[in-house]
Design a protein around this motif. Structure first.
Motif, PDB file in Angstrom:
ATOM      1  N   VAL A   1       0.870  -1.178   0.000  1.00 52.97           N
ATOM      2  CA  VAL A   1       0.000   0.000   0.000  1.00 52.97           C
ATOM      3  C   VAL A   1       0.902   1.221   0.000  1.00 52.97           C
ATOM      4  CG1 VAL A   1      -1.871   1.206   1.192  1.00 52.97           C
ATOM      5  CG2 VAL A   1      -1.717  -1.296   1.320  1.00 52.97           C
ATOM      6  N   ARG A   2       0.678   2.122  -0.914  1.00 49.45           N
ATOM      7  CA  ARG A   2       1.587   3.258  -1.047  1.00 49.45           C
ATOM      8  C   ARG A   2       0.824   4.543  -1.321  1.00 49.45           C
ATOM      9  NH1 ARG A   2       4.755   1.199  -6.411  1.00 49.45           N
ATOM     10  NH2 ARG A   2       4.715  -0.768  -5.263  1.00 49.45           N
ATOM     11  N   ALA A   3       1.509   5.659  -1.087  1.00 53.59           N
ATOM     12  CA  ALA A   3       0.985   6.979  -1.422  1.00 53.59           C
ATOM     13  C   ALA A   3       2.057   7.719  -2.223  1.00 53.59           C
ATOM     14  CB  ALA A   3       0.628   7.762  -0.162  1.00 53.59           C
ATOM     15  N   TYR A   4       1.594   8.578  -3.117  1.00 52.66           N
ATOM     16  CA  TYR A   4       2.502   9.436  -3.876  1.00 52.66           C
ATOM     17  C   TYR A   4       2.190  10.887  -3.544  1.00 52.66           C
ATOM     18  CZ  TYR A   4       3.948   5.512  -6.861  1.00 52.66           C
ATOM     19  OH  TYR A   4       4.453   4.333  -7.330  1.00 52.66           O
ATOM     20  N   THR A   5       3.114  11.522  -2.814  1.00 57.93           N
ATOM     21  CA  THR A   5       3.015  12.954  -2.573  1.00 57.93           C
ATOM     22  C   THR A   5       4.117  13.685  -3.345  1.00 57.93           C
ATOM     23  OG1 THR A   5       4.385  12.720  -0.582  1.00 57.93           O
ATOM     24  CG2 THR A   5       1.988  12.621  -0.311  1.00 57.93           C
ATOM     25  N   GLY A   6       4.790  12.936  -4.180  1.00 56.71           N
ATOM     26  CA  GLY A   6       5.846  13.403  -5.067  1.00 56.71           C
ATOM     27  C   GLY A   6       6.127  12.267  -6.037  1.00 56.71           C
ATOM     28  N   GLU A   7       7.244  12.327  -6.707  1.00 57.24           N
ATOM     29  CA  GLU A   7       7.529  11.309  -7.716  1.00 57.24           C
ATOM     30  C   GLU A   7       7.814   9.943  -7.110  1.00 57.24           C
ATOM     31  OE1 GLU A   7       7.111  11.389 -11.026  1.00 57.24           O
ATOM     32  OE2 GLU A   7       6.168  13.287 -10.482  1.00 57.24           O
ATOM     33  N   ASP A   8       8.370   9.912  -5.910  1.00 53.89           N
ATOM     34  CA  ASP A   8       8.706   8.636  -5.291  1.00 53.89           C
ATOM     35  C   ASP A   8       7.586   8.177  -4.365  1.00 53.89           C
ATOM     36  OD1 ASP A   8      11.232   8.548  -6.514  1.00 53.89           O
ATOM     37  OD2 ASP A   8      12.068   9.864  -4.953  1.00 53.89           O
ATOM     38  N   PRO A   9       7.307   6.872  -4.331  1.00 54.45           N
ATOM     39  CA  PRO A   9       6.228   6.387  -3.470  1.00 54.45           C
ATOM     40  C   PRO A   9       6.626   6.380  -1.997  1.00 54.45           C
ATOM     41  CG  PRO A   9       7.327   4.543  -4.526  1.00 54.45           C
ATOM     42  CD  PRO A   9       7.925   5.793  -5.118  1.00 54.45           C
ATOM     43  N   THR A  10       5.634   6.591  -1.147  1.00 54.50           N
ATOM     44  CA  THR A  10       5.798   6.421   0.297  1.00 54.50           C
ATOM     45  C   THR A  10       5.119   5.118   0.688  1.00 54.50           C
ATOM     46  OG1 THR A  10       5.791   8.807   0.708  1.00 54.50           O
ATOM     47  CG2 THR A  10       5.257   7.364   2.577  1.00 54.50           C
ATOM     48  N   PRO A  11       5.865   4.087   1.103  1.00 55.38           N
ATOM     49  CA  PRO A  11       5.211   2.854   1.551  1.00 55.38           C
ATOM     50  C   PRO A  11       4.468   3.119   2.864  1.00 55.38           C
ATOM     51  CG  PRO A  11       7.562   2.522   1.090  1.00 55.38           C
ATOM     52  CD  PRO A  11       7.322   3.996   1.132  1.00 55.38           C
TER      53      PRO A  11
ATOM     54  N   GLY B   1      -4.692  23.834  -3.564  1.00 54.80           N
ATOM     55  CA  GLY B   1      -4.565  22.449  -3.970  1.00 54.80           C
ATOM     56  C   GLY B   1      -3.153  21.990  -4.233  1.00 54.80           C
ATOM     57  N   ASP B   2      -2.288  22.879  -4.726  1.00 52.84           N
ATOM     58  CA  ASP B   2      -0.922  22.461  -5.031  1.00 52.84           C
ATOM     59  C   ASP B   2      -0.078  22.274  -3.776  1.00 52.84           C
ATOM     60  OD1 ASP B   2      -0.928  25.149  -4.455  1.00 52.84           O
ATOM     61  OD2 ASP B   2       0.390  25.715  -6.113  1.00 52.84           O
ATOM     62  N   MET B   3      -0.648  22.596  -2.602  1.00 55.23           N
ATOM     63  CA  MET B   3       0.071  22.405  -1.345  1.00 55.23           C
ATOM     64  C   MET B   3      -0.352  21.129  -0.611  1.00 55.23           C
ATOM     65  SD  MET B   3       0.272  26.282   0.139  1.00 55.23           S
ATOM     66  CE  MET B   3       0.731  27.659  -0.924  1.00 55.23           C
ATOM     67  N   LEU B   4      -1.406  20.474  -1.101  1.00 59.00           N
ATOM     68  CA  LEU B   4      -1.856  19.250  -0.436  1.00 59.00           C
ATOM     69  C   LEU B   4      -0.791  18.149  -0.444  1.00 59.00           C
ATOM     70  CD1 LEU B   4      -5.612  18.972  -1.432  1.00 59.00           C
ATOM     71  CD2 LEU B   4      -4.690  19.141   0.876  1.00 59.00           C
ATOM     72  N   PRO B   5      -0.040  17.940  -1.536  1.00 59.94           N
ATOM     73  CA  PRO B   5       1.001  16.918  -1.469  1.00 59.94           C
ATOM     74  C   PRO B   5       2.011  17.174  -0.351  1.00 59.94           C
ATOM     75  CG  PRO B   5       0.577  17.493  -3.744  1.00 59.94           C
ATOM     76  CD  PRO B   5      -0.175  18.477  -2.908  1.00 59.94           C
ATOM     77  N   ALA B   6       2.425  18.430  -0.161  1.00 60.72           N
ATOM     78  CA  ALA B   6       3.375  18.739   0.910  1.00 60.72           C
ATOM     79  C   ALA B   6       2.747  18.498   2.281  1.00 60.72           C
ATOM     80  CB  ALA B   6       3.850  20.182   0.790  1.00 60.72           C
ATOM     81  N   PHE B   7       1.459  18.810   2.403  1.00 57.55           N
ATOM     82  CA  PHE B   7       0.764  18.552   3.673  1.00 57.55           C
ATOM     83  C   PHE B   7       0.790  17.064   3.987  1.00 57.55           C
ATOM     84  CE2 PHE B   7      -3.010  17.136   5.875  1.00 57.55           C
ATOM     85  CZ  PHE B   7      -3.041  17.963   6.996  1.00 57.55           C
ATOM     86  N   PHE B   8       0.420  16.230   3.014  1.00 57.49           N
ATOM     87  CA  PHE B   8       0.367  14.798   3.282  1.00 57.49           C
ATOM     88  C   PHE B   8       1.764  14.184   3.382  1.00 57.49           C
ATOM     89  CE2 PHE B   8      -4.097  15.217   1.965  1.00 57.49           C
ATOM     90  CZ  PHE B   8      -4.674  14.550   3.037  1.00 57.49           C
ATOM     91  N   ARG B   9       2.753  14.807   2.777  1.00 62.13           N
ATOM     92  CA  ARG B   9       4.126  14.334   2.959  1.00 62.13           C
ATOM     93  C   ARG B   9       4.511  14.485   4.434  1.00 62.13           C
ATOM     94  NH1 ARG B   9       6.689  17.645  -0.565  1.00 62.13           N
ATOM     95  NH2 ARG B   9       5.605  16.488  -2.199  1.00 62.13           N
ATOM     96  N   ALA B  10       4.167  15.625   5.027  1.00 61.67           N
ATOM     97  CA  ALA B  10       4.439  15.825   6.453  1.00 61.67           C
ATOM     98  C   ALA B  10       3.595  14.884   7.314  1.00 61.67           C
ATOM     99  CB  ALA B  10       4.168  17.283   6.832  1.00 61.67           C
ATOM    100  N   PHE B  11       2.366  14.633   6.874  1.00 61.30           N
ATOM    101  CA  PHE B  11       1.466  13.757   7.634  1.00 61.30           C
ATOM    102  C   PHE B  11       2.007  12.333   7.679  1.00 61.30           C
ATOM    103  CE2 PHE B  11      -2.250  10.888   7.727  1.00 61.30           C
ATOM    104  CZ  PHE B  11      -2.843  11.304   8.912  1.00 61.30           C
ATOM    105  N   PHE B  12       2.401  11.788   6.530  1.00 59.00           N
ATOM    106  CA  PHE B  12       2.877  10.408   6.494  1.00 59.00           C
ATOM    107  C   PHE B  12       4.306  10.264   7.021  1.00 59.00           C
ATOM    108  CE2 PHE B  12      -0.468   9.912   3.097  1.00 59.00           C
ATOM    109  CZ  PHE B  12      -1.268   9.062   3.849  1.00 59.00           C
ATOM    110  N   ALA B  13       4.987  11.391   7.250  1.00 62.62           N
ATOM    111  CA  ALA B  13       6.307  11.333   7.883  1.00 62.62           C
ATOM    112  C   ALA B  13       6.207  11.173   9.393  1.00 62.62           C
ATOM    113  CB  ALA B  13       7.102  12.594   7.535  1.00 62.62           C
ATOM    114  N   LEU B  14       5.014  11.327   9.952  1.00 57.31           N
ATOM    115  CA  LEU B  14       4.815  11.115  11.386  1.00 57.31           C
ATOM    116  C   LEU B  14       5.063   9.651  11.741  1.00 57.31           C
ATOM    117  CD1 LEU B  14       1.452  13.043  11.919  1.00 57.31           C
ATOM    118  CD2 LEU B  14       3.723  13.798  12.661  1.00 57.31           C
ATOM    119  N   PRO B  15       5.355   9.355  13.012  1.00 54.15           N
ATOM    120  CA  PRO B  15       5.382   7.945  13.422  1.00 54.15           C
ATOM    121  C   PRO B  15       4.075   7.262  13.036  1.00 54.15           C
ATOM    122  CG  PRO B  15       6.234   9.356  15.178  1.00 54.15           C
ATOM    123  CD  PRO B  15       5.691  10.277  14.118  1.00 54.15           C
TER     124      PRO B  15
END
Length: 414
Positions: free
Chosen positions: A70-80, A342-356
């Motif tokens: 299961v992955r998310a893309y908040t940029g070019e590389d996937p976040t597992p 809208g163009d800031m949502l990827p950065a928001f979720f990048r910070a969100f999924f970087a949490l423990p």
């Protein structure tokens, strides 16, 4: 005038999984239950996905697929995301809930038009003039409610999605896996992304079959079906994975920001009760998890007290003070996302999924307390880039009263 039916303990409005789930639990507690829906029992039409660890044990046999990739893309590389995700077999879920209900459940095809208290019970009128009598009424009539009227602060903010199940010559997502969120949008003009952000959601269904959906997380007003359908096909074409053979399509539109209802004579449940998560849009598995406790509280109070007290007992079980406070904070979070370009949502979720992992898991859970939710959002704010913080701060200042309650909750006060 249509004749009156016999008195049942509970009348449940709505034949979706939340309404049937609670009706089944009320019946399992020994109550006689009438469920009124516009259709006979049939597999639920929507696609229901959930984190595997949140699926209640009794309905785990109803899962059709489970993905560990299961992955998310908040940029070019996937976040597992490293959290298994599941999809329900709706026919199996329906059969399981009906079996749980047993003979104490009567499924009645009809549409509730009016409900009136008569003495210690209720007389409910159908659109065809039917009359049903019950000691108490549960409104699980969906986002619009059956006889209750859900409240949405500042107007409805909608999640909308257009999806299709299709066969593909080239996989539109990871084979054997699923993508929970893909915000990559290089195929769109930047101003379109800023004004109306959308993401791709994909599930591999086996072989060359995939479910793909273009989703607007939350918007006021909601994005249209035509726009999302056009966006989906443009995305698939841009990544070189157009569908070869479309089997089915799906349109999703529901409000994300329903407030917790005040106690009243009718017990609201499911999406009619504001149980849709304001960030993820999840609701169904949370309602199925809530149903046994709510049913037990209702049945216990009905055995000892009046129907009015039984409804209050159900409401207290569903909405303890901590959960009501959490709902207010989550609604604040939803307003903050609405204010974010809208163009800031990827950065928001990048910070969100970087949490423990435990923290973002808990944030998306339907039963997490107010303090934990508020602290998580403060951590996301602290780790997000400045260009994301500014609109989030403005949104919080615009909701000063609710923001104050959120901060008090985070500190464990009130």
């Amino acid at each position: 005038m249509a004749s009156r039916t016999h008195l049942t303990d509970a009348l449940v409005i709505g034949g979706g999984p939340s309404g049937l789930g609670l009706a089944a639990e009320l019946a399992a507690c020994g109550l006689s239950v009438r469920l009124v829906a516009p259709h006979p029992p049939r597999p639920f039409p929507a696609t229901y996905g959930a984190w595997l660890d949140e699926v209640p044990a009794p309905v785990r046999p109803c899962l059709a697929d489970v993905w560990t990739d299961v992955r998310a893309y908040t940029g070019e590389d996937p976040t597992p995301l490293l959290r298994p995700y599941a999809m329900f077999d709706n026919a199996r879920l329906l059969d399981t809930l009906l079996t749980r209900a047993g003979p104490r459940l009567t499924w009645t095809v009809g549409m509730v038009q009016h409900a009136e208290q008569v003495g210690e019970g209720w007389e409910v009128t159908g659109a065809g003039g039917e009359r049903w009598r019950a000691r108490l009424v549960v409104d699980a009539g969906g986002h619009g409610g059956g006889v209750t009227r859900p409240v949405r602060p500042h107007g409805a903010a909608l999640q909308t999605a257009f999806g299709l199940v299709a066969r593909f010559d080239r996989p539109p997502g990871p084979p054997g896996g699923m993508v929970w969120m893909d915000y990559r949008a290089g195929h769109l003009p930047p101003d379109e992304v800023r004004a109306a952000p959308t993401f791709l959601y994909t599930m591999h269904l086996g072989g060359d079959r995939y479910l793909v959906e273009e989703t607007s997380l939350i918007a006021r007003p909601g994005l249209t079906r035509a726009l999302l359908e056009r966006r989906l096909h443009a995305r698939l074409a841009a990544q070189g994975t157009p569908p070869r053979e479309i089997e089915t399509t799906e349109w999703v539109a529901f409000p994300m920001n329903t407030a917790a209802p005040a106690p009243g004579p009718v017990l609201a449940f499911g999406s009619a009760a504001g149980l849709v998560h304001p960030i993820s849009g999840f609701q169904m598995v949370g309602a199925l998890a809530d149903a046994p406790g709510v049913a037990c509280a209702v049945a216990g109070a009905l055995d000892m007290h009046s129907p009015t007290q039984a409804v209050r007992a159900g409401w207290d079980a569903l909405w303890p003070p901590e959960r009501r406070a959490a709902r207010e904070i989550s609604l604040l979070d939803a307003e903050a996302l609405l204010a974010l370009p809208g163009d800031m949502l990827p950065a928001f979720f990048r910070a969100f999924f970087a949490l423990p992992a435990a923290e973002w898991h808990a944030f998306l859970s339907p039963r997490t307390g107010a303090g934990a939710i508020a602290r998580t959002m403060l951590k996301v704010f602290a780790h997000a880039p400045n260009r994301v913080r500014v609109p989030l701060a403005r949104a919080a200042l615009g909701q000063a009263e609710v923001s104050g309650r959120a901060l008090r909750a985070a500190a464990g006060v009130g």
